[in-house]
Design a protein around this motif. Structure first.
Motif, PDB file in Angstrom:
ATOM      1  N   ASP A  45      40.186  43.211  35.531  1.00 16.53           N
ATOM      2  CA  ASP A  45      40.078  44.521  34.905  1.00 16.53           C
ATOM      3  C   ASP A  45      39.084  44.570  33.746  1.00 16.53           C
ATOM      4  OD1 ASP A  45      42.102  45.106  36.699  1.00 16.53           O
ATOM      5  OD2 ASP A  45      43.690  45.035  35.184  1.00 16.53           O
ATOM      6  N   GLY A  46      38.521  43.412  33.370  1.00 15.94           N
ATOM      7  CA  GLY A  46      37.543  43.371  32.291  1.00 15.94           C
ATOM      8  C   GLY A  46      38.133  43.258  30.902  1.00 15.94           C
ATOM      9  N   ARG A  47      39.453  43.103  30.800  1.00 12.85           N
ATOM     10  CA  ARG A  47      40.066  42.939  29.476  1.00 12.85           C
ATOM     11  C   ARG A  47      39.732  41.579  28.884  1.00 12.85           C
ATOM     12  NH1 ARG A  47      45.965  43.729  30.684  1.00 12.85           N
ATOM     13  NH2 ARG A  47      45.300  43.445  32.833  1.00 12.85           N
ATOM     14  N   ARG A  48      39.456  40.609  29.744  1.00 15.08           N
ATOM     15  CA  ARG A  48      38.888  39.324  29.322  1.00 15.08           C
ATOM     16  C   ARG A  48      37.454  39.346  29.820  1.00 15.08           C
ATOM     17  NH1 ARG A  48      42.940  34.180  30.100  1.00 15.08           N
ATOM     18  NH2 ARG A  48      44.746  35.079  29.066  1.00 15.08           N
ATOM     19  N   ASP A  49      36.530  39.406  28.903  1.00 21.17           N
ATOM     20  CA  ASP A  49      35.131  39.586  29.267  1.00 21.17           C
ATOM     21  C   ASP A  49      34.441  38.238  29.466  1.00 21.17           C
ATOM     22  OD1 ASP A  49      32.751  40.802  29.853  1.00 21.17           O
ATOM     23  OD2 ASP A  49      32.199  41.118  27.756  1.00 21.17           O
ATOM     24  N   VAL A  50      34.642  37.670  30.640  1.00 20.31           N
ATOM     25  CA  VAL A  50      33.995  36.419  31.021  1.00 20.31           C
ATOM     26  C   VAL A  50      33.277  36.720  32.337  1.00 20.31           C
ATOM     27  CG1 VAL A  50      34.334  33.988  31.598  1.00 20.31           C
ATOM     28  CG2 VAL A  50      35.819  35.090  29.911  1.00 20.31           C
ATOM     29  N   PRO A  51      31.963  36.980  32.263  1.00 17.26           N
ATOM     30  CA  PRO A  51      31.226  37.445  33.444  1.00 17.26           C
ATOM     31  C   PRO A  51      31.405  36.590  34.696  1.00 17.26           C
ATOM     32  CG  PRO A  51      29.870  37.684  31.496  1.00 17.26           C
ATOM     33  CD  PRO A  51      31.114  36.937  31.073  1.00 17.26           C
ATOM     34  N   VAL A  52      31.397  35.272  34.561  1.00 18.58           N
ATOM     35  CA  VAL A  52      31.529  34.426  35.755  1.00 18.58           C
ATOM     36  C   VAL A  52      32.897  34.629  36.417  1.00 18.58           C
ATOM     37  CG1 VAL A  52      32.344  32.323  34.602  1.00 18.58           C
ATOM     38  CG2 VAL A  52      31.041  32.150  36.726  1.00 18.58           C
ATOM     39  N   MET A  53      33.928  34.808  35.613  1.00 15.78           N
ATOM     40  CA  MET A  53      35.260  35.034  36.180  1.00 15.78           C
ATOM     41  C   MET A  53      35.353  36.425  36.801  1.00 15.78           C
ATOM     42  SD  MET A  53      37.287  32.482  36.152  1.00 15.78           S
ATOM     43  CE  MET A  53      38.820  33.322  36.445  1.00 15.78           C
ATOM     44  N   ARG A  54      34.782  37.397  36.154  1.00 14.10           N
ATOM     45  CA  ARG A  54      34.809  38.763  36.694  1.00 14.10           C
ATOM     46  C   ARG A  54      34.091  38.807  38.032  1.00 14.10           C
ATOM     47  NH1 ARG A  54      34.112  44.365  33.941  1.00 14.10           N
ATOM     48  NH2 ARG A  54      35.420  45.492  35.413  1.00 14.10           N
ATOM     49  N   THR A  55      32.971  38.104  38.143  1.00 15.45           N
ATOM     50  CA  THR A  55      32.223  38.045  39.395  1.00 15.45           C
ATOM     51  C   THR A  55      33.024  37.315  40.462  1.00 15.45           C
ATOM     52  OG1 THR A  55      30.126  38.084  38.216  1.00 15.45           O
ATOM     53  CG2 THR A  55      30.092  37.236  40.466  1.00 15.45           C
ATOM     54  N   ALA A  56      33.630  36.195  40.102  1.00 11.76           N
ATOM     55  CA  ALA A  56      34.398  35.406  41.068  1.00 11.76           C
ATOM     56  C   ALA A  56      35.610  36.166  41.586  1.00 11.76           C
ATOM     57  CB  ALA A  56      34.843  34.086  40.432  1.00 11.76           C
ATOM     58  N   ILE A  57      36.275  36.905  40.724  1.00  9.17           N
ATOM     59  CA  ILE A  57      37.482  37.627  41.120  1.00  9.17           C
ATOM     60  C   ILE A  57      37.141  38.909  41.863  1.00  9.17           C
ATOM     61  CG2 ILE A  57      39.484  38.881  40.226  1.00  9.17           C
ATOM     62  CD1 ILE A  57      39.728  36.702  38.121  1.00  9.17           C
ATOM     63  N   GLY A  58      36.096  39.599  41.393  1.00 12.77           N
ATOM     64  CA  GLY A  58      35.708  40.837  42.052  1.00 12.77           C
ATOM     65  C   GLY A  58      36.846  41.842  42.064  1.00 12.77           C
ATOM     66  N   ALA A  59      37.012  42.485  43.183  1.00 11.78           N
ATOM     67  CA  ALA A  59      38.062  43.511  43.336  1.00 11.78           C
ATOM     68  C   ALA A  59      39.308  42.885  43.953  1.00 11.78           C
ATOM     69  CB  ALA A  59      37.552  44.647  44.197  1.00 11.78           C
ATOM     70  N   LEU A  60      39.801  41.853  43.339  1.00 14.31           N
ATOM     71  CA  LEU A  60      40.970  41.129  43.836  1.00 14.31           C
ATOM     72  C   LEU A  60      42.184  42.054  43.864  1.00 14.31           C
ATOM     73  CD1 LEU A  60      41.776  38.162  44.598  1.00 14.31           C
ATOM     74  CD2 LEU A  60      42.544  37.927  42.250  1.00 14.31           C
ATOM     75  N   GLY A  61      42.781  42.209  45.032  1.00 11.24           N
ATOM     76  CA  GLY A  61      43.961  43.040  45.171  1.00 11.24           C
ATOM     77  C   GLY A  61      45.200  42.348  44.633  1.00 11.24           C
ATOM     78  N   ALA A  62      46.257  43.105  44.467  1.00 15.59           N
ATOM     79  CA  ALA A  62      47.500  42.583  43.891  1.00 15.59           C
ATOM     80  C   ALA A  62      48.078  41.438  44.717  1.00 15.59           C
ATOM     81  CB  ALA A  62      48.518  43.700  43.751  1.00 15.59           C
ATOM     82  N   ALA A  63      48.020  41.541  46.034  1.00 15.22           N
ATOM     83  CA  ALA A  63      48.593  40.490  46.885  1.00 15.22           C
ATOM     84  C   ALA A  63      47.803  39.192  46.755  1.00 15.22           C
ATOM     85  CB  ALA A  63      48.637  40.949  48.338  1.00 15.22           C
ATOM     86  N   ASP A  64      46.470  39.288  46.741  1.00  9.91           N
ATOM     87  CA  ASP A  64      45.643  38.087  46.581  1.00  9.91           C
ATOM     88  C   ASP A  64      45.819  37.485  45.195  1.00  9.91           C
ATOM     89  OD1 ASP A  64      44.500  38.029  49.144  1.00  9.91           O
ATOM     90  OD2 ASP A  64      42.890  39.386  48.552  1.00  9.91           O
ATOM     91  N   LEU A  65      45.882  38.328  44.186  1.00 13.82           N
ATOM     92  CA  LEU A  65      46.090  37.863  42.823  1.00 13.82           C
ATOM     93  C   LEU A  65      47.409  37.098  42.731  1.00 13.82           C
ATOM     94  CD1 LEU A  65      45.343  39.795  39.615  1.00 13.82           C
ATOM     95  CD2 LEU A  65      47.575  38.752  39.890  1.00 13.82           C
ATOM     96  N   ASP A  66      48.452  37.662  43.302  1.00 16.52           N
ATOM     97  CA  ASP A  66      49.765  37.013  43.284  1.00 16.52           C
ATOM     98  C   ASP A  66      49.736  35.685  44.043  1.00 16.52           C
ATOM     99  OD1 ASP A  66      52.681  37.217  42.591  1.00 16.52           O
ATOM    100  OD2 ASP A  66      52.833  37.075  44.783  1.00 16.52           O
ATOM    101  N   ALA A  67      49.065  35.660  45.194  1.00 14.09           N
ATOM    102  CA  ALA A  67      48.995  34.430  45.993  1.00 14.09           C
ATOM    103  C   ALA A  67      48.287  33.317  45.223  1.00 14.09           C
ATOM    104  CB  ALA A  67      48.286  34.706  47.313  1.00 14.09           C
ATOM    105  N   LEU A  68      47.197  33.637  44.549  1.00 17.50           N
ATOM    106  CA  LEU A  68      46.485  32.630  43.756  1.00 17.50           C
ATOM    107  C   LEU A  68      47.339  32.133  42.595  1.00 17.50           C
ATOM    108  CD1 LEU A  68      42.940  34.206  43.731  1.00 17.50           C
ATOM    109  CD2 LEU A  68      43.584  32.025  44.776  1.00 17.50           C
ATOM    110  N   ALA A  69      47.970  33.043  41.895  1.00 19.17           N
ATOM    111  CA  ALA A  69      48.818  32.655  40.765  1.00 19.17           C
ATOM    112  C   ALA A  69      49.975  31.775  41.235  1.00 19.17           C
ATOM    113  CB  ALA A  69      49.343  33.894  40.047  1.00 19.17           C
ATOM    114  N   ARG A  70      50.606  32.150  42.335  1.00 15.47           N
ATOM    115  CA  ARG A  70      51.713  31.340  42.870  1.00 15.47           C
ATOM    116  C   ARG A  70      51.227  29.953  43.297  1.00 15.47           C
ATOM    117  NH1 ARG A  70      56.477  33.691  43.698  1.00 15.47           N
ATOM    118  NH2 ARG A  70      56.585  35.941  43.523  1.00 15.47           N
TER     119      ARG A  70
END
Length: 83
Positions: A45-70
């Motif tokens: 969402d850009g609340r942490r402004d780290v360009p490389v991470m923002r690029t790597a994550i892109g438009a990560l959906g909630a399900a993918d975000l949850d799967a990576l975190a788990r």
């Protein structure tokens, strides 16, 4: 637990098992699930402004975000893996 579909991009720096492969990159193995979910959402969402991470994550959906975190929270740290 199956490997997340989006793991490849993360694994390039953080390692598939969560042990970072590059100097200065944090290890993700064994981090708290809620912390990882929140951190990934903040990068996305850009609340942490780290360009490389923002690029790597892109438009990560909630399900993918949850799967990576788990995935990463369930991986043992190098310390835990040693007998």
């Amino acid at each position: 637990m199956p490997r997340p579909a989006r793991l490849g991009l993360c694994a390039a720096c953080h390692g598939a098992d969560g042990e970072a492969t590059m100097p200065g990159v944090p290890n993700l193995a064994g981090q708290r699930l809620d912390y990882l979910r929140d951190a990934l959402a903040q990068y996305r969402d850009g609340r942490r402004d780290v360009p490389v991470m923002r690029t790597a994550i892109g438009a990560l959906g909630a399900a993918d975000l949850d799967a990576l975190a788990r995935w990463y929270s369930a991986q043992p740290t190098a310390r835990q893996a040693q007998p």
